[in-house]
Design a protein around this motif. Structure first.
Motif, PDB file in Angstrom:
ATOM      1  N   LEU A 144       0.846  -1.194   0.000  1.00 39.90           N
ATOM      2  CA  LEU A 144       0.000   0.000   0.000  1.00 39.90           C
ATOM      3  C   LEU A 144       0.881   1.243   0.000  1.00 39.90           C
ATOM      4  CD1 LEU A 144      -2.803   1.360   0.237  1.00 39.90           C
ATOM      5  CD2 LEU A 144      -2.510   1.270   2.742  1.00 39.90           C
ATOM      6  N   LEU A 145       0.629   2.143  -0.958  1.00 37.47           N
ATOM      7  CA  LEU A 145       1.322   3.433  -1.033  1.00 37.47           C
ATOM      8  C   LEU A 145       0.370   4.533  -0.577  1.00 37.47           C
ATOM      9  CD1 LEU A 145       2.940   3.104  -4.592  1.00 37.47           C
ATOM     10  CD2 LEU A 145       3.875   2.351  -2.395  1.00 37.47           C
ATOM     11  N   VAL A 146       0.867   5.409   0.301  1.00 34.85           N
ATOM     12  CA  VAL A 146       0.031   6.499   0.810  1.00 34.85           C
ATOM     13  C   VAL A 146       0.800   7.805   0.674  1.00 34.85           C
ATOM     14  CG1 VAL A 146      -1.393   7.306   2.718  1.00 34.85           C
ATOM     15  CG2 VAL A 146      -0.846   4.857   2.525  1.00 34.85           C
ATOM     16  N   ASP A 147       0.369   8.654  -0.243  1.00 27.97           N
ATOM     17  CA  ASP A 147       1.031   9.947  -0.451  1.00 27.97           C
ATOM     18  C   ASP A 147       0.061  10.857  -1.198  1.00 27.97           C
ATOM     19  OD1 ASP A 147       2.875  12.104  -1.370  1.00 27.97           O
ATOM     20  OD2 ASP A 147       4.411  10.725  -0.630  1.00 27.97           O
ATOM     21  N   ASP A 148       0.016  12.130  -0.828  1.00 26.37           N
ATOM     22  CA  ASP A 148      -0.907  13.044  -1.497  1.00 26.37           C
ATOM     23  C   ASP A 148      -0.313  13.622  -2.776  1.00 26.37           C
ATOM     24  OD1 ASP A 148       0.924  14.458   0.154  1.00 26.37           O
ATOM     25  OD2 ASP A 148      -0.322  16.257   0.021  1.00 26.37           O
ATOM     26  N   GLU A 149       0.964  13.313  -3.050  1.00 23.31           N
ATOM     27  CA  GLU A 149       1.590  13.771  -4.290  1.00 23.31           C
ATOM     28  C   GLU A 149       1.497  12.647  -5.316  1.00 23.31           C
ATOM     29  OE1 GLU A 149       5.341  15.906  -4.024  1.00 23.31           O
ATOM     30  OE2 GLU A 149       5.133  15.928  -1.841  1.00 23.31           O
ATOM     31  N   LYS A 150       0.660  12.844  -6.322  1.00 16.38           N
ATOM     32  CA  LYS A 150       0.428  11.781  -7.304  1.00 16.38           C
ATOM     33  C   LYS A 150       1.677  11.448  -8.102  1.00 16.38           C
ATOM     34  CE  LYS A 150      -4.542  12.589  -7.701  1.00 16.38           C
ATOM     35  NZ  LYS A 150      -5.685  12.877  -8.601  1.00 16.38           N
ATOM     36  N   ALA A 151       2.565  12.422  -8.272  1.00 18.33           N
ATOM     37  CA  ALA A 151       3.809  12.151  -9.011  1.00 18.33           C
ATOM     38  C   ALA A 151       4.667  11.138  -8.247  1.00 18.33           C
ATOM     39  CB  ALA A 151       4.587  13.442  -9.224  1.00 18.33           C
ATOM     40  N   ILE A 152       4.677  11.244  -6.914  1.00 18.36           N
ATOM     41  CA  ILE A 152       5.454  10.300  -6.100  1.00 18.36           C
ATOM     42  C   ILE A 152       4.816   8.923  -6.157  1.00 18.36           C
ATOM     43  CG2 ILE A 152       6.093   9.709  -3.731  1.00 18.36           C
ATOM     44  CD1 ILE A 152       6.686  12.624  -3.240  1.00 18.36           C
ATOM     45  N   LEU A 153       3.486   8.886  -6.099  1.00 15.12           N
ATOM     46  CA  LEU A 153       2.798   7.602  -6.194  1.00 15.12           C
ATOM     47  C   LEU A 153       3.119   6.917  -7.525  1.00 15.12           C
ATOM     48  CD1 LEU A 153      -0.747   8.407  -4.752  1.00 15.12           C
ATOM     49  CD2 LEU A 153       1.100   7.144  -3.636  1.00 15.12           C
ATOM     50  N   LYS A 154       3.090   7.682  -8.605  1.00 10.82           N
ATOM     51  CA  LYS A 154       3.361   7.111  -9.923  1.00 10.82           C
ATOM     52  C   LYS A 154       4.796   6.609 -10.008  1.00 10.82           C
ATOM     53  CE  LYS A 154       3.020   8.091 -14.868  1.00 10.82           C
ATOM     54  NZ  LYS A 154       2.651   9.094 -15.896  1.00 10.82           N
ATOM     55  N   ALA A 177      -4.796   9.783   4.746  1.00 12.81           N
ATOM     56  CA  ALA A 177      -4.704   8.876   5.888  1.00 12.81           C
ATOM     57  C   ALA A 177      -6.001   8.100   6.073  1.00 12.81           C
ATOM     58  CB  ALA A 177      -4.378   9.671   7.149  1.00 12.81           C
ATOM     59  N   GLU A 178      -7.113   8.774   5.880  1.00 12.65           N
ATOM     60  CA  GLU A 178      -8.404   8.126   6.054  1.00 12.65           C
ATOM     61  C   GLU A 178      -8.580   6.966   5.078  1.00 12.65           C
ATOM     62  OE1 GLU A 178      -8.346  11.966   7.942  1.00 12.65           O
ATOM     63  OE2 GLU A 178      -7.872  11.377   5.881  1.00 12.65           O
ATOM     64  N   GLU A 179      -8.174   7.184   3.837  1.00 13.51           N
ATOM     65  CA  GLU A 179      -8.251   6.114   2.839  1.00 13.51           C
ATOM     66  C   GLU A 179      -7.319   4.955   3.210  1.00 13.51           C
ATOM     67  OE1 GLU A 179      -9.092   7.941  -1.478  1.00 13.51           O
ATOM     68  OE2 GLU A 179      -7.331   8.788  -0.489  1.00 13.51           O
ATOM     69  N   ALA A 180      -6.162   5.289   3.751  1.00 20.04           N
ATOM     70  CA  ALA A 180      -5.202   4.259   4.140  1.00 20.04           C
ATOM     71  C   ALA A 180      -5.759   3.389   5.263  1.00 20.04           C
ATOM     72  CB  ALA A 180      -3.889   4.904   4.583  1.00 20.04           C
ATOM     73  N   LEU A 194       0.419  14.474   5.301  1.00 19.13           N
ATOM     74  CA  LEU A 194      -0.783  14.267   4.505  1.00 19.13           C
ATOM     75  C   LEU A 194      -1.833  15.316   4.850  1.00 19.13           C
ATOM     76  CD1 LEU A 194      -1.071  10.396   4.943  1.00 19.13           C
ATOM     77  CD2 LEU A 194      -0.494  11.576   2.820  1.00 19.13           C
ATOM     78  N   PRO A 195      -2.751  15.622   3.941  1.00 16.99           N
ATOM     79  CA  PRO A 195      -3.845  16.543   4.269  1.00 16.99           C
ATOM     80  C   PRO A 195      -4.759  15.910   5.303  1.00 16.99           C
ATOM     81  CG  PRO A 195      -4.226  15.500   2.148  1.00 16.99           C
ATOM     82  CD  PRO A 195      -2.834  15.119   2.553  1.00 16.99           C
ATOM     83  N   GLY A 196      -5.264  16.714   6.232  1.00 22.26           N
ATOM     84  CA  GLY A 196      -6.113  16.158   7.288  1.00 22.26           C
ATOM     85  C   GLY A 196      -5.265  15.437   8.310  1.00 22.26           C
ATOM     86  N   LYS A 197      -5.572  14.180   8.554  1.00 26.04           N
ATOM     87  CA  LYS A 197      -4.817  13.380   9.511  1.00 26.04           C
ATOM     88  C   LYS A 197      -3.438  13.074   8.935  1.00 26.04           C
ATOM     89  CE  LYS A 197      -7.306  10.119  11.287  1.00 26.04           C
ATOM     90  NZ  LYS A 197      -7.726  10.687  12.570  1.00 26.04           N
ATOM     91  N   SER A 198      -2.378  13.266   9.739  1.00 31.00           N
ATOM     92  CA  SER A 198      -1.019  13.005   9.266  1.00 31.00           C
ATOM     93  C   SER A 198      -0.716  11.513   9.282  1.00 31.00           C
ATOM     94  CB  SER A 198       0.002  13.734  10.153  1.00 31.00           C
ATOM     95  OG  SER A 198       0.092  13.100  11.420  1.00 31.00           O
ATOM     96  N   GLY A 199       0.401  11.157   8.667  1.00 29.69           N
ATOM     97  CA  GLY A 199       0.821   9.766   8.692  1.00 29.69           C
ATOM     98  C   GLY A 199       1.103   9.292  10.110  1.00 29.69           C
ATOM     99  N   GLU A 209      -0.374  10.362  12.790  1.00 30.66           N
ATOM    100  CA  GLU A 209      -1.674  10.180  13.445  1.00 30.66           C
ATOM    101  C   GLU A 209      -2.392   8.934  12.937  1.00 30.66           C
ATOM    102  OE1 GLU A 209      -3.013  14.785  14.378  1.00 30.66           O
ATOM    103  OE2 GLU A 209      -3.144  14.037  12.321  1.00 30.66           O
ATOM    104  N   ALA A 210      -2.142   8.593  11.685  1.00 27.25           N
ATOM    105  CA  ALA A 210      -2.822   7.433  11.095  1.00 27.25           C
ATOM    106  C   ALA A 210      -2.213   6.113  11.534  1.00 27.25           C
ATOM    107  CB  ALA A 210      -2.771   7.527   9.565  1.00 27.25           C
TER     108      ALA A 210
END
Length: 246
Positions: A7-17, A37-40, A58-63, A65-66
């Motif tokens: 599972l990859l969790v990052d709000d930067e889509k370029a990093i995910l790709k 974080a919520e999706e994770a 991450l936006p909202g809850k941080s890593g 916190e998650a």
């Protein structure tokens, strides 16, 4: 172990790709990607992952916190990705359940190397926990260590503290069980790493320290003033025997 689920969790889509691309080149095709974080947390509740790469900012809850919520669903290695590189940030990540800490900007080859190391460790642990059928006589020889305030059942893989069953991640339990088997003996960090993880301790000085901290959080009345798992200054750690093997 089947093909690992990552599972990859990052709000930067370029990093995910980028991560998906380099993982795919190494043969890791079972990779999910989310941006919050919520999706994770929800993904870990519905899917069994073998490894998680989790961004801190991450936006909202941080890593950070998650991570405790993710830990409720899985013992899979969590590798934090972050631009925050202070020792305090790293220790925070380890203390809340992280297994590694990768600082941005990162070299994709380094990420792959760390992913492989943690997957290899997890696979070795999985194999070690597989138990062959035993006779009734062998089943009676339970490996139980009673330290008064806490009890470690090596046969059932259970930790009981002050009469209450306590959750204990697999690698934390293996380190605790190893120390129970060798009470009152001082072990250096590198020796513990090599004996429990089965690998050279070169360039991995934090893992044992983090796992010692996690053990103390579970077995000590006051982790800041341990009475069972002691630090022997300049030498290492020892578990003080206060009970007997049943």
């Amino acid at each position: 172990m089947n093909e690992p689920q990552i599972l990859l969790v990052d709000d930067e889509k370029a990093i995910l790709k980028l991560l998906q691309t380099v993982l795919a080149k190494e043969g890791y095709s079972q990779v999910d990607a989310v941006t919050s974080a919520e999706e994770a947390i929800e993904a870990c509740r519905s899917t069994r992952y073998d490894l998680i790469l989790l961004d801190v900012m991450l936006p909202g809850k941080s890593g950070f916190e998650a991570a405790p919520f993710i830990r409720e669903s899985t013992d899979a290695p969590i590798l934090f990705l972050t631009a925050r590189s202070t020792d305090l940030d790293k220790l925070t990540g380890f203390a809340i359940g992280g297994d590694d800490y990768i600082v941005k900007p990162f070299n994709p080859l380094e990420v792959i190397a760390r992913v492989k190391v943690h997957l290899r460790r997890a696979n070795a642990q999985f194999i070690a926990q597989r138990v062959s059928p035993v006779s009734g006589q062998e089943q009676e020889r339970r490996e139980v260590y009673d330290f008064g305030y806490f009890i470690v059942d090596g046969t059932a893989k259970e930790l009981t503290v002050n009469g209450v069953s306590v959750e204990c991640p697999a690698q934390v339990f293996q380190l605790l069980l190893f120390l129970c088997r060798h009470p009152n003996r001082v072990f250096a960090k590198n020796e513990l790493y090599e004996r429990v993880w089965g690998e050279s301790a070169i360039n991995d000085d934090n893992t044992v320290m983090v796992h010692i901290h996690r053990i103390r959080e579970r077995i000590e009345r006051n982790p800041a003033q341990p009475e069972f798992l002691l630090t022997v200054r300049g030498l290492g750690y020892k578990l003080v025997q206060k009970g007997t093997l049943r």
